[in-house]
Design a protein around this motif. Structure first.
Motif, PDB file in Angstrom:
ATOM      1  N   ASN A  73      -5.712  22.621   4.388  1.00 21.56           N
ATOM      2  CA  ASN A  73      -6.239  20.810   3.427  1.00 21.56           C
ATOM      3  C   ASN A  73      -5.785  21.874   1.880  1.00 21.56           C
ATOM      4  O   ASN A  73      -5.182  21.203   0.527  1.00 21.56           O
ATOM      5  N   GLU A 105      -9.926  14.063   0.680  1.00 15.84           N
ATOM      6  CA  GLU A 105      -9.165  15.688   0.534  1.00 15.84           C
ATOM      7  C   GLU A 105      -8.651  14.587  -0.207  1.00 15.84           C
ATOM      8  O   GLU A 105      -7.844  15.250  -1.677  1.00 15.84           O
ATOM      9  N   CYS A 117      -2.974   7.810  -5.650  1.00 16.70           N
ATOM     10  CA  CYS A 117      -3.534   7.458  -4.258  1.00 16.70           C
ATOM     11  C   CYS A 117      -4.709   6.222  -4.330  1.00 16.70           C
ATOM     12  O   CYS A 117      -5.487   5.486  -4.842  1.00 16.70           O
ATOM     13  N   ASN A 158       2.335   6.377  -0.140  1.00 18.56           N
ATOM     14  CA  ASN A 158       3.333   5.452   1.072  1.00 18.56           C
ATOM     15  C   ASN A 158       2.630   4.284   0.932  1.00 18.56           C
ATOM     16  O   ASN A 158       2.021   3.078   0.604  1.00 18.56           O
ATOM     17  N   LYS A 173      -6.649   3.696   3.813  1.00 19.84           N
ATOM     18  CA  LYS A 173      -6.747   5.556   4.520  1.00 19.84           C
ATOM     19  C   LYS A 173      -4.888   6.215   4.931  1.00 19.84           C
ATOM     20  O   LYS A 173      -5.081   7.216   5.209  1.00 19.84           O
ATOM     21  N   LYS A 174      -4.018   5.090   3.989  1.00 23.08           N
ATOM     22  CA  LYS A 174      -2.647   5.217   4.817  1.00 23.08           C
ATOM     23  C   LYS A 174      -2.133   6.271   3.857  1.00 23.08           C
ATOM     24  O   LYS A 174      -1.153   7.130   3.895  1.00 23.08           O
ATOM     25  N   THR A 216      -2.011  10.118   2.376  1.00 21.50           N
ATOM     26  CA  THR A 216      -2.441  11.672   2.907  1.00 21.50           C
ATOM     27  C   THR A 216      -2.003  12.722   2.067  1.00 21.50           C
ATOM     28  O   THR A 216      -1.070  12.013   1.429  1.00 21.50           O
ATOM     29  N   GLU A 240       0.247  15.147   2.393  1.00 23.56           N
ATOM     30  CA  GLU A 240       1.481  15.228   3.093  1.00 23.56           C
ATOM     31  C   GLU A 240       2.325  13.973   2.942  1.00 23.56           C
ATOM     32  O   GLU A 240       3.301  14.821   1.796  1.00 23.56           O
ATOM     33  N   ASN A 241       1.857  12.782   2.438  1.00 26.96           N
ATOM     34  CA  ASN A 241       3.322  11.795   2.304  1.00 26.96           C
ATOM     35  C   ASN A 241       3.070  12.155   0.285  1.00 26.96           C
ATOM     36  O   ASN A 241       3.392  11.659  -0.390  1.00 26.96           O
TER      37      ASN A 241
END
Ligand code: 13P
Ligand code: SF4
Length: 307
Positions: free
Chosen positions: A8, A35, A64, A86, A268-269, A271, A273-274
């Protein structure tokens, strides 16, 4: 599993570096995973994030949160690139009202003013008179000169506004599936386990829950209230993501969820990564047709100007 925090941190460093190179700002709602709150430049409730989005000198806003929040940022800053890492992150309550049905109901009620919670689409905001958030709903309601108002989409927020102003408020039958599911029994049980704790509720909870609350607050309002209180234990009647920022803000105090059921899947969608992917490839762009954006801006700006 053990390497997760290190991974992370590597991702967080990468995202921060890229954001700096691209002059991007990362905004995160208080319910976002820990995170994501760590990688964000700024965290807050819906009202704070709208204001931050309207003032930032950044070229890119990485939002976010959920769709309506990123859309509100675009409504306020069409010259910026707004990215939702996302695009599937929505808000079920926002989907409970559409502009055609809203205009029909407004007309049926004799064209009374419409207050729309920011948890709504740009198209719905475009046919509304003014927006509100959980932090300013009373102020916005009192700002309307007419005595009769239609409030959409959250029936619980509307009942809270009706109970705290002298206005007659017509409800729209929308709700947040997670806040609306909290029961008096959940609260009574949590109070029995933590008898010294104060109970703070979000106004999206049903009226029978708000009656049990020591204080009713937006998410950032809860963080401030806990800091100002001389008590050191709190039960939170809101989505469990808030436990992270509130515990971080007040490390010497204890916070308990009113119910483990209050988990917003859409929040929570997002991340790491995205977020990185979206920033690298500039994917997840949120835009609104100009005619709708201009009309929606009228009701969002009216709310911000009330501050
Ligand atoms: P806040 O504006 O209080 O952060 O709430 C937003 C939200 O979606 C609550 O469910
Ligand atoms: Fe929507 Fe409820 Fe999730 Fe907030 S917690 S984003 S109101 S579904």
């Amino acid at each position: 599993m053990k390497t997760q925090p290190r991974n992370n941190q590597i991702m967080i460093n990468k995202i921060k570096q890229l954001a700096k190179e691209k002059n991007a700002i990362i905004l995160a709602h208080n319910y976002q995973p820990p995170e994501i709150q760590e990688v964000a430049d700024l965290c807050g409730d819906s009202l704070e994030l709208s204001i931050l989005a309207s003032k930032t000198p950044a070229d890119i806003i990485i939002f976010c949160g959920v769709h309506f929040m990123a859309e509100t940022a675009y409504i306020l800053s069409p010259d910026k690139t707004v990215l939702l890492p996302n695009p599937d992150a929505g808000c079920p309550m926002a989907d409970m009202v559409d502009p055609v049905s809203l205009v029909k109901k407004k007309e049926a009620l004799g064209n009374i003013p419409v207050i729309t919670y920011v948890n709504s689409s740009a198209a719905v905001k475009a046919v509304s008179d003014i927006c509100c958030t959980s932090a300013n709903v009373i102020r916005v309601t009192n700002s309307i000169k007419e005595n009769e108002i239609l409030m959409t989409p959250d029936r619980n927020l509307a009942q809270y506004a009706a109970a705290n102003t002298s206005k007659k408020i017509h409800l729209w039958e929308g709700f947040c599936p997670f806040h609306n599911n909290l029961t008096p029994q959940d609260v009574t049980e949590a109070k029995a386990i933590h008898p010294k704790a104060l109970f703070i509720a979000h106004p999206e909870c049903p009226p029978e829950i708000l009656e049990l609350a020591d204080s009713i607050q937006s998410t950032s309002g809860m963080i401030r209230f806990a800091g100002e209180s001389d008590k050191d234990q709190f039960i939170l009647g809101t989505e469990i993501g808030l436990i992270y920022p509130i515990s971080k803000a007040h490390p010497n105090k204890k916070f308990y969820p009113a119910s483990g059921k209050m988990y917003c899947i859409d929040m929570k969608k997002i991340t790491l990564e995205n977020v990185l992917d979206s920033l690298e490839k500039m994917t997840g762009k949120i835009m609104v047709p100009e005619e709708i954006r201009k009309a929606a801006l009228g009701s969002v700006q009216k709310m911000i100007d009330l501050k």
